[in-house]
Design an enzyme around this catalytic site. Structure first.
Site, PDB file in Angstrom:
ATOM      1  N   CYS A 183       0.801  -1.222   0.000  1.00 35.10           N
ATOM      2  CA  CYS A 183       0.000   0.000   0.000  1.00 35.10           C
ATOM      3  C   CYS A 183       0.834   1.273   0.000  1.00 35.10           C
ATOM      4  CB  CYS A 183      -0.925   0.009   1.214  1.00 35.10           C
ATOM      5  SG  CYS A 183      -1.783  -1.561   1.432  1.00 35.10           S
ATOM      6  N   HIS A 196      -2.545   8.091   6.093  1.00 34.98           N
ATOM      7  CA  HIS A 196      -2.821   6.799   5.471  1.00 34.98           C
ATOM      8  C   HIS A 196      -4.305   6.487   5.662  1.00 34.98           C
ATOM      9  CE1 HIS A 196      -1.880   2.946   3.775  1.00 34.98           C
ATOM     10  NE2 HIS A 196      -2.258   2.290   4.865  1.00 34.98           N
ATOM     11  N   HIS A 214      -9.481   2.546  -0.607  1.00 34.93           N
ATOM     12  CA  HIS A 214      -8.043   2.320  -0.460  1.00 34.93           C
ATOM     13  C   HIS A 214      -7.511   1.803  -1.789  1.00 34.93           C
ATOM     14  CE1 HIS A 214      -4.178   1.396   0.916  1.00 34.93           C
ATOM     15  NE2 HIS A 214      -4.424   0.498   1.852  1.00 34.93           N
ATOM     16  N   SER A 270       5.235  37.473 -66.511  1.00 31.09           N
ATOM     17  CA  SER A 270       5.216  38.801 -67.120  1.00 31.09           C
ATOM     18  C   SER A 270       6.089  39.755 -66.305  1.00 31.09           C
ATOM     19  CB  SER A 270       3.768  39.296 -67.233  1.00 31.09           C
ATOM     20  OG  SER A 270       3.717  40.531 -67.946  1.00 31.09           O
ATOM     21  N   HIS A 323     -10.789 -38.663 -35.076  1.00 33.65           N
ATOM     22  CA  HIS A 323     -11.376 -38.595 -36.409  1.00 33.65           C
ATOM     23  C   HIS A 323     -10.496 -37.657 -37.227  1.00 33.65           C
ATOM     24  CE1 HIS A 323     -14.422 -37.372 -39.505  1.00 33.65           C
ATOM     25  NE2 HIS A 323     -14.627 -38.683 -39.476  1.00 33.65           N
ATOM     26  N   ASP A 346     -23.012 -42.104 -35.561  1.00 32.26           N
ATOM     27  CA  ASP A 346     -21.688 -42.257 -36.136  1.00 32.26           C
ATOM     28  C   ASP A 346     -21.635 -43.459 -37.061  1.00 32.26           C
ATOM     29  OD1 ASP A 346     -18.929 -41.211 -36.098  1.00 32.26           O
ATOM     30  OD2 ASP A 346     -18.459 -43.215 -35.349  1.00 32.26           O
TER      31      ASP A 346
END
Length: 1876
Positions: free
Chosen positions: A273, A408, A448, A720, A1027, A1186
């Protein structure tokens, strides 16, 4: 003391008895020297005990006393002693000040906190408004942690959800910080947050971050947790190259240093902290010791996981009521919070020197530690007091001088009293009662914020010191009873409080304590305001606001934000101050717009226009690109004058006023009137004499004005009479001479006023000349532009011509002019002009000038009398002059500025330029505009002239005011977390892909939608088996069907119709699966699990939910009756081998367990009885589906094509299967070339059907060859070739190449003009013969820069006796890579073909040939990376004469081969891969039981596998070497060993368990001394002789050829070339039974990025050939990557390149199968590579992807460039994962996070799009979309005839040696498949 307690001993006994009675200790457990916390005394126990002691002793005892005196002995001694004097800490001894105490200035701040706080000002408002940001955790924050096991869910439910949370923590502006989306996803959001806030803090400080590059700037960042890193690493499959840096704490500071290129300390600070306040302390120390000159101190904290919440909850630290009540009686804990804060610090003297705003001054600071206190997490009051004393001593300040302390103040019952006691003791006592120490805590507002807590309090305190007010401490109602505020002379600030008047600067302290005991305190003081010196702060009349950004969108966003701010909070900030900050205190960016304004209203309007991308006065929008170098000042003739011109410039532009003043004397002398007065009074110029003189004076003053702002001409052109001003500016005339010429000209012309006229026509010159052919007195006077001309002549004729032109609907208008020059009327004036200017002596111009007086623009005029007489008569060749300037041979000019009071020529200029150079970028500007604000107009044009960087603006005195910081453009960046089971993305259910089910309500009255979500992982498939199709795992169609059927069943349906299979689901990597049922439609889709929400979802199957259960049951029975009865003539067949049938079709494995019991087939019907496993769960449909799907595809066994499901008309479910056996009846209803259609019924024997499919349609996949195979196979089809590892083995077969050989008699002599550079050995003879063939040779590198062909003749001898083969290879490699680099940097329209010549490498007999052999591998990589410049490599015989080879080389140069060619006896051979076939010549390898075998690199993953392979072949003794030694055997059991060491040790032990003796030796095989020492030691020990070697040592270092360095090349070549040479010398031919060299296919295939590695492996190939010819069984094995192992384990690029070629990596099992196979043949070099399907099987070649999608040759150049820009933008945006519309075509790719892997992917896509091969370095050489499109436009556009042959040859080849080999294998003659 009371009567019962007479002293310290009595008190000690009383305390022991109390603990035994009330805490539950036994007397033996109570140690008087053990801390009270260790004895079980909690905070609340201490409160109770303090009350008991107060009553016992008759004095106040505070719970804090237990922390100050944490043991029984210490507490008893303290309580028995007399009370200390209340003022004992009132004064602190002041120490002597020195340089290490120098005050530190706070010059900038930035912050991001909950509650919408995004800057310090917002924080101040938040605090003063007494607001709180505390709320409950956002719902989505903890979602990844929900839905776990019951015990986890229960713990989470009990965890407090109060906190202070930032919104959108997944939002980040990755593009701004040049970070790719992929990397940003893996970055801890704390890193992202700190990047943004640090940038804001630097801008707040007025320090452009870009100015800090390479400076001694330090970064000190406080942070204490990286929960994101932990979350990101939870799923190991998602860990990638960005993960480590993304989650590391150190990178929080380091990334900021990296991005800004800061060279000072970069430190991440974790003291929990107190982290960020400690960071400030360390930053101050670093500044004082001059480790850095600027410091960025920061703190950041984010709360991503409930784990820390739970931990603090368990110790009662968190407030159950959700508020931080610091110092209040009801304080019950703190609330965790998030946020980030950054402060920018300088030494005070530096800040004052630089004129910085000093927000506050840090006078001193201190940090200390609690040490061993009353528990690790318990505060230590003595340490807190000590840190306070140290801080104020360091500050040189008496404690009583501090007014306020930001405490604190966490709001815990005992933490607050301990801190307050320390503060009061050191800082409070001794103060007057009416002047207490004020305290407060920002935690009562924000919670905090832990690692950011210190800096949050610090920023609050700095703001309070600045404002002279202290915000209130929230939730303070009743003082904490354990804090004697009165005695301590302290007061909590509970209302907004004015700072006390003390007579000294405001002073404050900030405290922060870490829960591990690190305490910090910082002392600050009010900063002194720096004011500008008197008279220097005057605001300019006009301000320029520079609004910059990395993209146009960012400029727009910043402009809009500034406009809002200037109308709101910034309304009181002066416009000039806003401009000052923008222009001098913000970083330069690639894009910028400008706003010029006189006042705030005008500025805001301009900013709004800039934000909308609109045009408005004073506004210049960002330029789309730079027009290129070269500035031309164009001076117009007459006509730009207007009354009032220059008046405001005189007042507001000092440079203009000074120029007018300097010109004034000579002007008055020549003109007879005052230029200054005319301009200042806004007078109108009247008459030709006034007009012409006034205009040249104006032009000369405007020129000085432009130059004062740094815009100077590189060339001048006059129109010119404007040529006079041009001559003055060029230096040919002085201003006085220029004025004289003009005065003379105008005076001579004045008498002709009104006698002629001029007209502007919208006609080109030829049309005008035809028009005036019948009017001899009319001339074409001015060539203005391709569409504009001016005619001059008698007024009546001019009017008639105007009428004729207008009749054609073309523009024509009279020119308002008194006298018409440039026509025959001027002839009479020329003699006088020559006479009056006869004494004119012009000088040589110092600035280039193109005269418009002469038709021949190359005329170098002398600006004398003759010239000016001619100028007034000749036509004005203005169009020709501008065209020449825009495309001149000496370099084009791109910016044209008309110097005049009003623009007359800008449109003519741009028309001319675009006509002359279509598509080129130019800028044409004016200077002023008639009847506008001169200054605003000029400044606007000035800004338009600056396209690369903003214009210079005056830098007023400091300090500058703060303005809003850069607005971010956030996008979402977050990891894809691995959710627990039951939550979103859970594992699919068994047999299906269904996951968590969610019901989604709809808005209308329609039924709700349903969503199932699952996460499919390769290692957790929902089916038991496999498979695989062509070695890739694919989710079976049966599982897909079962998924949507199961979903239908859950919704009450039992049938599906209109089933359509769209895409297969590849299961080789994690995917997210979604099944959606909406009304009657159902679909299944997936996307990459590691992707982002923007990734495309792929739909795999769709269907309709069709019938009710009763309907489907009846239809199922009917279908069974119709199809389930076999015909009378059916017969029972032998049961085929199901696995073999599937393997023939490329399918490996079954996902479910079922077997065939019987097989009955007839013409169109097939009935198969199948057995299911007994353990099958009741009602499981997956295995039945299957079996049905697989068997239906095999209904015609004779048809060996692969069938894949395409659609099903209807599928219905019936009763569940209850028995282990079922029958599948298949009725084929259609069979054609495209596929088959089958009706399917599945039923238990004698029972009703359980499953029926009507019209199951299969689509046939035909590979173009018969894939059936006999035993043994006579030929190999593509499927087997891709699966059988013995078919992976090839040799290189050298086949004759049909290249004409000019050395044969009668060969046609062809001339190929073009320069050739010849570099290397014996080049003189080659030059001579090439010159005879029509080339233009240059020896050595003289002609490389211009050569069309570059021939590098490789050295054959070492540079010295000590040069090893490695040294030789490094030297030659460095030469060639430098050559490639030079050629690659050449323009695309100047292509070159690089050839390399070697000698004898094909046989590799001579040592010189072996030395050169590495070039073959390097050549392949050059071909792959730079196909546009690669010609080929030719290997000559060792004794071939280069001079004789010249004619043949001349023929080869004409058409680059792109390959390696071998020329022997006049025949040119080219390589092709040939499969190894025939009878083996050797028996299978068997090792001798009494011999040893050496494996270099034997401790690596591959080496250990090879060791196991040798053990299988009888090896009993193995010597394994590696660079890294193993630990001593006594340490092999240690738990501290890392995973890699543990793996090696386990492998060795497994070998030893098999009876193999393993000797593991640390040795560098490239070091001859190491190998000799190994062999000598074995000889001394009498060890078994080494009879076989596997050289497997090697390292790789991916680098493009143009990036290769000598050191990097040596590192790669050392183990391969050096190691093999050492072993070759140590074990000469005949000394060993075998010598295997494990090489890489990179040596022949040309994998980009593998140059060094490919070169080293080609050397191994040559060494194998050399030893084989000497009779040694030596073989070089050129492997592709071993899957997941070795040097290619993480080589994604290699895998992608193999996939691009149609190949793949191989498994270890396949590798050893191939090895055993080829070991039986007499092969020196074996190429082990799975071959792709044959080219042309689908009607296309192997390189069909290179066929161009567009015919670029028929498109216009602008169309080509536009098409390329759009296509490249799409490709690059997709790979970089940025929205296409946001990809700026001028933005460098590096700023978007481009890396080499991305570059290769983009290159492949671009090749397909463009249709030609592209260089691997293309994106680095052309780093923007625009430059890349321009480069490719040159590549694909038609070239001149002389280049056609070469360009087509350079772009038509396949480009890679691998492509070439794969092409040739299809055309290999039958004898190529011979026994080798």
């Amino acid at each position: 003391m009371t009567g019962s307690i007479s002293g310290e001993a009595d008190l000690r006994h009383w305390l022991i008895d109390y603990l035994v009675t009330n805490i539950g200790c036994t007397p033996d457990e109570v140690d008087p020297d053990l801390s009270l916390a260790d004895l079980g005394v909690s905070s609340r126990d201490a409160v109770v005990l303090s009350g008991e002691l107060s009553e016992l002793l008759g004095r106040t005892v505070s719970p804090i006393d237990f922390w100050e005196h944490p043991t029984i002995n210490a507490l008893a001694a303290y309580l028995a002693a007399p009370e200390p004097s209340p003022d004992s800490d009132a004064a602190v001894k002041r120490g002597a000040r020195n340089s290490l105490d120098e005050p530190i200035a706070v010059v900038g701040m930035g912050c991001r906190f909950p509650g919408g706080i995004s800057c310090p000002e917002a924080l101040w408002d938040f605090l003063c408004e007494r607001r709180s940001s505390i709320s409950q955790v956002p719902p989505q924050r903890w979602q990844p942690f929900e839905g776990g096991p019951p015990e986890v869910a229960a713990a989470l439910a009990r965890t407090t959800r109060w906190g202070s949370f930032l919104p959108d923590i997944d939002a980040f502006d990755a593009e701004f910080f040049e970070i790719s989306p992929s990397e940003a996803d893996k970055m801890d959001p704390q890193q992202r947050l700190l990047l943004e806030v640090a940038w804001e803090a630097l801008e707040h400080a007025g320090i452009p971050p870009g100015t800090l590059r390479r400076s001694a700037t330090g970064v000190f960042a406080g942070a204490c947790l990286s929960e994101y890193g932990a979350m990101a690493s939870a799923d190991l499959s998602q860990v990638d190259g960005w993960s480590n840096s993304g989650g590391a704490m150190s990178i929080i500071a380091n990334r900021l240093s990296y991005f800004l290129d800061l060279r000072g300390p970069s430190v991440a600070v974790d003291t929990a902290c107190s982290s960020s306040l400690v960071a400030i302390h360390l930053a101050c120390q670093s500044l004082r010791t001059q480790d850095c000159h600027l410091a960025i101190a920061a703190g950041v904290n984010l709360l991503l996981s409930p784990a820390v919440f739970r931990g603090f909850d368990q110790v009662g630290a968190l407030s159950p009521t959700g508020q931080c009540r610091a110092f209040d009686a009801t304080a019950d804990g703190f609330v965790r919070g998030e946020g980030a804060g950054v402060v920018v610090l300088k030494r005070l003297t530096d800040a004052q020197r630089d004129g910085d705003r000093v927000l506050a001054v840090i006078c001193g600071s201190a940090v200390n530690q609690d040490g061993r206190s009353n528990g690790l997490m318990a505060p230590n009051p003595a340490a807190q007091m000590a840190v306070l004393r140290a801080a104020y001593t360091n500050a040189g300040m008496q404690p009583s001088e501090v007014d306020y302390v930001e405490a604190h103040g966490t709001g815990t019952l005992l933490g607050d009293p301990i801190e307050a006691r320390a503060l009061g003791t050191v800082l409070g006592r001794g103060r007057p009662e009416d002047s207490p120490l004020l305290i407060g805590s920002v935690k009562t507002n924000l919670g905090h914020t832990e690692a950011a807590a210190g800096i949050a309090g610090f920023i609050k305190t700095v703001l309070a010191v600045q404002h002279g007010q202290i915000p209130p401490n929230q939730h303070f109602e009743t003082a904490n009873p354990h804090i004697p505020f009165t005695d301590l002379r302290m007061k909590v600030v509970d209302t907004q409080t004015e700072w006390p008047a003390t007579g000294h600067p405001r002073r404050a302290g900030v405290s922060s304590f870490g829960f591990g005991g690190t305490n910090a305190h910082v002392v600050i003081e009010q900063g002194q305001e720096v004011r500008p010196a008197p008279g220097q702060g005057l605001s300019p009349a006009v301000s320029t606001l520079v609004v910059a950004g990395k993209t146009m969108q960012r400029v727009s966003a910043t402009a809009g934000m500034l406009a809002d701010w200037m109308e709101g909070p910034g309304a009181d900030v002066a416009l000039a101050d806003v401009a000052h900050t923008l222009n001098h205190h913000r970083s330069r960016q690639p894009k910028f717009g400008t706003v010029v304004a006189r006042d705030r209203t005008q500025a805001i309007a301009g900013l709004r226009a800039l934000a909308a991308g609109q045009h408005a006065p004073g506004v210049v929008n960002p330029a789309e690109g730079s027009p290129g170098p070269g500035t031309v000042f164009v001076y117009s003739g007459r006509g730009s004058q207007w009354a009032g011109m220059g008046r405001q410039l005189l007042a507001d532009e000092p440079a203009f006023a000074a120029a007018v003043a300097e010109l004034e004397p000579v002007f008055v002398e020549q003109a007879g009137f005052s230029l200054h007065d005319v301009l200042a009074n806004g007078e109108e110029l009247v008459g030709i004499e006034q007009i012409q003189l006034g205009l040249i004076g104006m032009q000369l003053a405007l020129t000085e004005l432009w130059c004062s702002y740094g815009v100077r001409p590189d060339l001048v052109i006059g129109h010119s009479m404007g040529e006079v001003a041009a001559a003055v500016v060029a230096g040919a005339l002085t201003p006085a001479e220029g004025l004289r010429v003009t005065a003379t000209r105008s005076r001579l012309m004045a008498p002709l006023s009104g006698q002629g006229g001029m007209a502007l026509l919208e006609l080109d010159a030829p049309t005008t000349e035809a028009l005036i052919a019948d009017f001899p007195q009319v001339t074409l006077g001015i060539y203005n532009s391709p569409r504009q001309t001016v005619i001059a002549g008698p007024t009546e004729q001019i009017d008639e011509l105007i009428a004729r032109v207008r009749a054609q609907n073309r523009f024509a208008s009279r020119v308002n002019i008194e006298v018409a020059p440039h026509n025959p009327a001027m002839d009479a004036l020329q003699p006088a002009m020559r006479s009056e200017l006869a004494d004119l002596t012009p000088r040589t111009p110092t600035i280039g000038i193109i005269s418009t007086t002469y038709a021949d623009l190359h005329t170098q005029p002398v600006f004398d009398a003759e010239h000016w007489a001619t100028n007034m008569r000749n036509p004005v060749h203005f169009q020709q002059a501008i065209a020449s300037a825009g495309s001149g041979a000496d370099g084009a000019y791109h910016t044209f500025i008309e110097i005049s009071a009003h623009p007359l020529l800008t449109q003519a200029i741009i028309d001319t330029l675009h006509s002359a150079q279509p598509g080129a970028r130019y800028t044409s500007l004016g200077t002023l505009q008639r009847d506008t604000d001169d200054v605003v107009t000029f400044r606007t044009n000035l800004n338009k002239a600056h396209t690369i960087h903003p214009p210079h603006t005056p830098h007023p005195p400091e300090p500058h005011p703060p303005i809003p910081t850069t607005p971010w453009q956030h996008t979402r960046h977050w990891i894809t977390t691995k959710y627990p089971a039951g939550s979103v993305g859970s594992a699919p259910r068994a047999g299906t892909l269904l996951g968590q089910h969610t019901t989604v309500a709809t808005v209308s009255a329609s039924p709700p939608s349903h969503l199932w979500q699952a996460r499919l992982a390769p290692d957790a498939k929902p089916y038991q088996g496999g498979h695989r199709f062509h070695q890739v795992e694919v989710v079976p169609a049966s599982v897909v069907l079962h998924t949507i059927l199961s979903a239908a069943t859950e919704l009450g349906y039992s049938a599906l119709s209109e089933v359509r299979f769209e895409q297969p689901i590849f299961a080789d990597r994690p995917r997210l699966i979604q099944v959606v049922a909406d009304n009657r439609a159902i679909s299944l889709a997936s996307s990459p699990a590691a992707g982002t929400p923007s990734d495309r979802w792929t739909r795999h199957v769709t269907a309709q939910l069709s019938s009710s259960p009763s309907d489907s049951a009846s239809s199922l029975n009917e279908h069974h009756r119709a199809n389930g009865q076999p015909p009378e003539r059916a017969h029972r067949d032998l049961i085929p081998d199901l696995a073999e049938l599937l393997a023939m079709r490329g399918i490996d494995g079954l996902p479910f367990s079922w077997t065939v019991a019987s097989w009955t087939q007839h013409s169109s019907n097939l009935t198969v009885a199948i057995d299911l496993p007994e353990a099958l769960p009741e009602g499981s449909t997956g295995p039945l589906l299957d079996a049905a799907v697989h068997l239906a595809a095999l209904s015609d066994v004779a048809d060996s094509r692969l069938y894949v499901p395409a659609s099903i008309e209807q599928i219905s479910l019936g009763d569940v299967v209850t028995g282990p056996r079922s029958s599948v009846t298949l009725n084929r209803t259609a069979h054609d070339d495209d596929g088959i259609t089958v009706d399917v019924t599945v039923a238990a024997h004698g029972e009703v059907p359980s499953l029926s499919m009507r019209s199951l349609r299969y689509r046939a996949l035909d590979f173009g060859l018969d894939v059936g195979r006999a035993q043994p196979p006579a030929s190999t089809g593509p499927v087997e070739a891709y699966c059988d590892a013995t078919n992976f083995v090839h040799t290189i077969d050298w086949q004759p190449q049909t290249v004409p050989d000019a050395t044969h008699p009668g060969a046609e002599q062809v001339t190929h003009p073009g320069p050739v550079a010849i570099i290397g050995d014996d080049s003189a003879a080659l030059c001579e013969t090439l010159e005879g063939a029509g080339y233009q040779p240059a020896v050595m590198s003289d002609g490389v820069s211009q050569a069309r062909y570059v021939v590098y003749v490789a050295d054959s001898d070492p540079a010295g006796a000590d040069e090893t083969d490695v040294d030789f290879a490094v030297r030659i490699c460095t030469e060639i890579t430098g050559l490639v680099r030079t050629l690659a940097e050449r323009d695309a329209d100047k292509p070159a073909a690089l050839w390399i010549l070697t000698r004898g490498v094909h046989e590799s007999v001579a040592p010189s040939a072996l030395r050169q052999s590495f070039l073959w591998g390097l050549a392949g990589v050059i071909a792959a990376e730079h196909p546009e410049l690669w010609g080929g490599l030719v290997d000559l015989a060792i004794n071939d004469d280069l001079g004789e080879f010249g004619p043949a080389l001349a023929e080869l140069l004409a058409k680059p081969s792109k390959s390696i060619l071998v020329r022997r006896d006049g025949v040119v051979l080219a390589p092709a891969l040939a499969p190894v076939r025939g009878e083996p010549a050797r028996k299978s390898l068997q090792c001798r039981p009494d011999a040893a075998y050496l494996i270099t690199g034997g401790l690596g993953a591959l080496g250990l596998l090879m060791a196991d392979w040798l053990a299988d072949r009888g090896a009993h003794r193995l010597v394994l070497t590696g660079r890294t030694p193993l630990p001593p055997r006594r340490d092999w059991q240690l738990d501290t060993l890392d995973t890699e060491l543990r793996r090696r040790i386990d492998a060795i032990r497994a070998l030893e368990m098999r009876g193999v003796t393993v000797e593991a030796v640390a040795a560098d095989v490239g070091c001859r001394e190491d190998v000799q020492a190994l062999l000598a030691a074995r000889d001394r020990d009498g060890a078994a002789p080494i009879r076989g070697i596997i050289h497997a040592a090697g390292i790789t270092n991916d680098q493009l050829v143009t990036s290769m360095t000598g050191d990097a090349v040596r590192q790669v070549m050392w183990p391969k070339i050096g190691g093999s040479q050492v072993l070759h010398d140590a074990f000469p031919p005949g000394s060993v039974d075998f010598f295997y060299l494990t090489a890489s296919a990179a040596g022949i295939f040309g994998i980009p990025g593998q140059g060094s590695y490919a070169a080293a492996n080609s050397y191994l190939d040559a060494l194998a050939r050399a030893r084989r010819q000497q009779g040694c069984h030596t073989m070089s094995l050129d492997w592709v990557a071993w899957r997941g192992l070795g040097l290619a384990a993480d080589a994604q690029l290699v895998s992608e390149e193999l996939a691009r070629m149609g190949s793949r990596d191989i498994t270890p099992s396949e590798a050893f199968t191939a090895w055993e196979f080829v070991d039986g043949y007499d092969v020196a070099q074996a190429v082990v590579v799975p071959m792709p399907a044959p080219a042309g099987a689908d009607g296309s070649g192997a390189n069909a992807y290179l066929l161009p999608a567009r015919n670029w040759s028929v498109m216009a150049a602008t169309e080509v460039r536009s098409e390329l820009e759009q296509g490249l933008r799409r490709i690059i945006a997709a790979e970089l994962r940025v929205p296409e519309k946001e990809l700026d075509t001028d933005r460098p790719f590096a700023e978007l996070g481009l890396n080499s892997l991305m570059a290769m992917a983009i290159r492949r896509e671009a090749e397909q799009f463009v249709g030609i091969e592209l260089s691997a370095t293309m994106l680095f050489n052309h780093p923007t979309v625009k430059s890349l499109a321009s480069y490719l436009a040159k590549r694909v556009a038609p070239h001149d005839v002389s280049q056609d042959n070469q360009i087509s040859a350079l772009s038509s080849s396949a480009g890679s040696v691998l492509d070439s080999l794969f092409d040739r294998i299809e055309s290999a003659p039958p004898e190529a498949e011979r026994s080798v």
